[in-house]
Design an enzyme around this catalytic site. Structure first.
Site, PDB file in Angstrom:
ATOM      1  N   GLU A 188       0.879  -1.163   0.000  1.00 19.74           N
ATOM      2  CA  GLU A 188       0.000   0.000   0.000  1.00 19.74           C
ATOM      3  C   GLU A 188       0.924   1.223   0.000  1.00 19.74           C
ATOM      4  O   GLU A 188       1.838   1.293   0.813  1.00 19.74           O
ATOM      5  CB  GLU A 188      -0.885   0.035   1.255  1.00 19.74           C
ATOM      6  CG  GLU A 188      -1.840   1.227   1.210  1.00 19.74           C
ATOM      7  CD  GLU A 188      -2.621   1.452   2.500  1.00 19.74           C
ATOM      8  OE1 GLU A 188      -2.280   0.839   3.521  1.00 19.74           O
ATOM      9  OE2 GLU A 188      -3.568   2.255   2.471  1.00 19.74           O
ATOM     10  N   ARG A 234       5.982 -12.735   9.241  1.00 18.59           N
ATOM     11  CA  ARG A 234       6.677 -11.497   8.922  1.00 18.59           C
ATOM     12  C   ARG A 234       7.971 -11.414   9.719  1.00 18.59           C
ATOM     13  O   ARG A 234       8.168 -12.116  10.704  1.00 18.59           O
ATOM     14  CB  ARG A 234       5.798 -10.297   9.234  1.00 18.59           C
ATOM     15  CG  ARG A 234       5.559 -10.102  10.733  1.00 18.59           C
ATOM     16  CD  ARG A 234       4.621  -8.932  11.016  1.00 18.59           C
ATOM     17  NE  ARG A 234       4.763  -7.869  10.054  1.00 18.59           N
ATOM     18  CZ  ARG A 234       3.735  -7.207   9.517  1.00 18.59           C
ATOM     19  NH1 ARG A 234       2.501  -7.525   9.868  1.00 18.59           N
ATOM     20  NH2 ARG A 234       3.938  -6.248   8.661  1.00 18.59           N
ATOM     21  N   LYS A 268       4.563   0.395  10.277  1.00 15.05           N
ATOM     22  CA  LYS A 268       4.579   1.671   9.580  1.00 15.05           C
ATOM     23  C   LYS A 268       4.072   2.785  10.482  1.00 15.05           C
ATOM     24  O   LYS A 268       4.535   3.917  10.419  1.00 15.05           O
ATOM     25  CB  LYS A 268       3.690   1.587   8.339  1.00 15.05           C
ATOM     26  CG  LYS A 268       4.450   1.230   7.068  1.00 15.05           C
ATOM     27  CD  LYS A 268       3.519   1.397   5.864  1.00 15.05           C
ATOM     28  CE  LYS A 268       3.845   0.386   4.782  1.00 15.05           C
ATOM     29  NZ  LYS A 268       2.780   0.282   3.782  1.00 15.05           N
TER      30      LYS A 268
END
Length: 553
Positions: free
Chosen positions: A33, A257, A267
Site C-alpha cells: 500500500e 513477517r 509503519k
RNA sequence: UGCCCGAUAGUAUAAAGGUAGUACAACGGUUUUUGGUACCGUUUGUCUAGGUUCGAAUCCUGGUCGGGCAACCA
C-alpha cells in the site's frame, strides 16, 4: 550458488504445483500500500516473491494496493519503486488496484445480483454491536434482507454520490454466526468522498481490502498470492469471493513477517518517529527502512543475503540484528577499499624524522579483493594524528599498541617506538613522542623487528577534516514492541554520536558518493547525502568486530 | 470462553517415520603489517503427557505456552 539447499514450505508447494502441471507459469505479486516507505520487512517479502519467479521462471507484478485514498500518496509510490529497483528486482507489470475499480464495481454488482451482498444503512457502532464476539454469534442487520433490486439501486446511488461518508456500506451476505469473525457479513465497499492519488474524484466509493485483493490477484492470474500471517483468517473470505464471483482461482499462502531486534517495524510507529522528530526522516540512517539502510551504507547484496539466510516459515520470530550486521560486513569486507581515518585524534611526533621531509607511501586498497583493489599513495611526515585510544600510559595486560617504551607499526609505514609523552595541566595526554626505525619501511623491512600491534594514522600536514556520524541501534531493548508502556520509552539515547572533526587521508577528499570504505580498524563508512566537497560527512554503516574491547570491558 | 496459526541450541532455519544438521551469536585456538579477514575447534536443542511403530522432531490424542481474529485500515 547454493545447489543442495532445502526448500522452504512455499517452494515445496510451488514445486509440487509446477511438477503436477497445475500451473505452467508461476505468477506472484508484491502488493504494497503506498502509504509509507518500504522497510526491511518488506524486503523479505520482495526477495521472496521476486526470488521465487527468478528461481522457477514466470514473473512478478508490482501492484500498488491503493484502495484507501486518504492514506496514500504518489510520493510513496515513487519511493517504493525506487527501493525495489535498488534492491535489484524488476517487476513485469506496474499495476494499481485502482486500475480495477470498474471491474471491482462490476464484481460487487454481480454479488448483489446473486443475493450475496446488501447495502446496510447501519452506523459503524450498530454494525460493531451486531458483530458478536469471538465466543458469541453476531446478529443479522435489519437491512440484511433488502431485495436484490433495492440493493442494486442503492449501490448505484452510493456510487453516484447520493450518500454522505458513513451513511451506508455494501456488505457481503455470508454468515453472522461464523466462527471466523471475518466472515460475519464483512463490509466490502464504503463511501469516501476523498481525492484518490490516481483516480482523483472519479470515485466516492472504494472497495475494502478483502474485496480487492483476491480479485486483483485473480485478474492478473496470480498463481501464488503470498502474504503475512495476519491474513490467515482472511483466506476463507478470499476464497469465498473467488468462488462466488467464479473468477480465476488464485491461492493465498501465508508466512511469518520479519521482526528484527532493537527496532520496530510497524509503519505506524515508524511514521511516528518521523513525525515527532525522533529521527530526521524516513531515510534516517537509523531507520529500518530500505532508504535508511541505503543511506546508512548497506548494500542491496547484503540485504538480499540477509533475507536469504533468515528463511521462510510460519512461526513468529525475532531475528538478531547481528545477522544483518554480519551480512553487510561480509559483503563490504570483499568490496570496500581500506582507508585511514582518525576519529579521536591525538598528535604523534616522530622526533628523528626530519621535519621538512615527506614521503609518499603505497597502500594496498583491499587485501580481500582479487586484484587487491589497486594501490594508492599516502603522504607521511614527522607529525601524525593517531587514535587516542591507541595509547595507554599504563598498558593493560596483552596490550599490543602504544605505551611508554612500546613499539608498534604504523600501517603502510614504519615501526615506531614510544619514547615520551606530554600531558596538559589536567593530566590529559596531549602528545606522544616516538622514534622511527628507518629500515622498517613497509614492503622493504630489513629491521628484523616483529611487532604485535599495527595502528592507523594520518599525516597532520596532509590530513583533511570530515564529520563522522556514528550510528548505533535505535532502541536499547531487543523488542521495543514487547515492553511495557510506550515503545519510545526505550529509545537508545546514544543511537547517534557526531564527531565534528575527524581526520582523513587525502585520498578520501575525492570519495565517491556511492562507494563504501573501510576505515581501517574502525568500521565501514560511506558518504552521507548531506556531504559536500567543502564539508565531508561520513556515516558509519557498521563497526568492525572488535575482540579487544569486547574482551576487556 | 469460540475459531485459526504455531512450538527444534541464545537467535533463526533444516531433517517428507531411520545418525538431530547448518548459519549467526558466544567461547577458545591458528594465521595475520587491520585485536579485521580467513581457517580450526568448543558449548548449547526436538514444549509436555500419553499412544501408534522395530524405530517418532516428524503420525494420533490430551495438555501447556506463544501469536492472530470482533477497523467504513491494509
Amino acid at each position: 550458488m547454493s545447489e543442495e539447499r532445502s526448500l522452504n514450505f512455499i517452494e515445496e508447494i510451488i514445486e509440487n504445483d509446477l511438477n503436477s502441471g497445475k500451473y505452467e507459469t508461476l505468477i506472484t505479486r508484491f502488493p504494497p500500500e503506498p502509504n509509507g516507505y518500504l522497510h526491511i520487512g518488506h524486503a523479505k517479502a520482495i526477495c521472496l516473491n521476486f526470488g521465487l519467479t527468478k528461481k522457477y521462471g514466470g514473473y512478478t507484478n508490482l501492484r500498488f494496493d491503493d484502495t484507501n485514498p486518504t492514506t496514500e500518496k504518489t510520493e510513496y509510490v515513487d519511493s517504493q519503486q525506487a527501493d525495489i529497483k535498488w534492491l535489484g528486482f524488476e517487476w513485469k507489470n506496474e499495476l494499481y488496484t485502482s486500475d480495477y475499480f470498474d471491474l471491482l464495481y462490476g464484481f460487487a454488482v454481480k454479488l448483489i445480483g446473486k443475493g450475496l451482498a446488501y447495502v446496510d444503512h447501519s452506523t459503524a457502532e450498530d454494525i460493531a454491536a451486531l458483530k458478536g464476539t469471538p465466543t458469541e454469534p453476531g446478529k443479522d442487520s435489519p437491512y440484511r434482507n433488502r431485495s436484490i433490486e433495492e440493493n442494486l439501486d442503492l449501490f448505484s446511488r452510493m456510487k453516484a454520490g447520493e450518500f454522505a461518508d458513513g451513511a451506508c456500506t455494501l456488505r457481503a451476505k455470508i454468515d453472522m454466526a461464523s466462527p471466523n469473525m471475518i466472515m460475519r457479513d464483512p463490509i466490502i465497499y464504503r463511501i469516501k468522498h476523498a481525492e484518490h492519488h490516481r483516480t482523483g474524484n472519479q470515485w466516492c466509493i472504494y472497495p475494502m481490502y478483502d474485496f480487492a485483493h483476491g480479485q486483483s490477484d485473480s485478474i492478473e492470474h496470480v498463481t501464488h498470492s503470498i502474504c503475512t500471517l495476519e491474513y490467515v483468517s482472511h483466506r476463507e473470505l478470499y476464497d469465498w469471493c473467488i468462488e462466488k464471483l467464479e473468477i480465476y482461482p488464485s491461492k493465498q499462502y501465508e508466512f511469518a513477517r520479519l521482526n528484527l531486534s532493537y527496532t520496530v517495524m510497524s509503519k505506524r510507529k515508524l511514521l511516528q518517529l518521523v513525525n515527532e522528530g525522533v529521527v530526521t526522516g524516513w531515510d534516517d540512517p537509523r531507520m529500518p527502512t530500505i532508504s535508511g539502510l541505503r543511506r546508512r551504507g548497506y548494500t542491496p547484496e547484503s540485504i538480499r543475503e540477509f533475507c536469504d539466510r533468515i528463511g521462510i516459515a510460519k512461526r513468529e520470530n525475532l531475528i538478531e540484528l547481528s545477522l544483518l550486521e554480519f551480512c553487510v560486513r561480509e559483503h563490504l569486507n570483499k568490496t570496500a577499499n581500506r582507508v585511514m581515518a582518525v576519529l579521536d585524534p591525538i598528535k604523534l611526533v616522530i622526533t628523528n624524522y626530519p621535519a621538512d621531509k615527506e614521503e609518499l607511501l603505497i597502500g594496498e586498497n583491499n587485501p580481500e579483493a582479487e586484484d587487491k583493489g589497486g594501490n594508492r599513495e599516502i603522504p607521511f611526515s614527522n607529525e601524525l594524528w593517531i587514535e587516542r585510544e591507541d595509547f595507554m600510559e599504563e598498558p593493560a595486560k596483552k596490550w599490543f599498541r602504544l605505551a611508554p617504551g612500546a613499539v608498534v607499526r604504523l600501517k603502510h609505514a614504519y615501526i615506531v617506538k614510544c619514547e615520551d609523552f606530554v600531558k596538559d595541566a589536567e593530566g590529559n595526554v596531549t602528545e606522544i613522542h616516538c622514534t622511527y626505525i628507518p629500515e622498517s619501511k613497509s614492503g622493504e623491512d630489513t629491521s628484523g623487528i616483529n611487532v604485535k600491534g599495527t595502528i592507523h594514522w594520518v599525516s597532520t600536514r596532509h590530513a583533511k577534516s570530515a564529520e563522522v556520524r556514528m550510528y548505533d541501534r535505535l532502541f536499547s531493548v531487543e523488542s521495543p514492541d514487547g515492553e511495557e508502556g510506550d515503545f519510545k520509552d526505550y529509545l537508545n539515547p546514544n543511537s547517534i554520536e557526531i564527531i565534528k572533526q575527524a581526520y582523513i587521508e587525502p585520498y578520501l577528499a575525492t570519495a565517491d558518493a556511492d562507494a563504501r570504505y573501510q576505515f581501517i580498524r574502525k568500521g565501514y563508512y560511506c558518504l552521507d547525502k548531506d556531504s559536500t566537497s567543502e564539508h565531508l560527512i561520513f556515516n558509519r554503516t557498521v563497526s568492525l568486530k572488535d575482540a579487544w574491547t569486547k574482551g576487556n570491558k
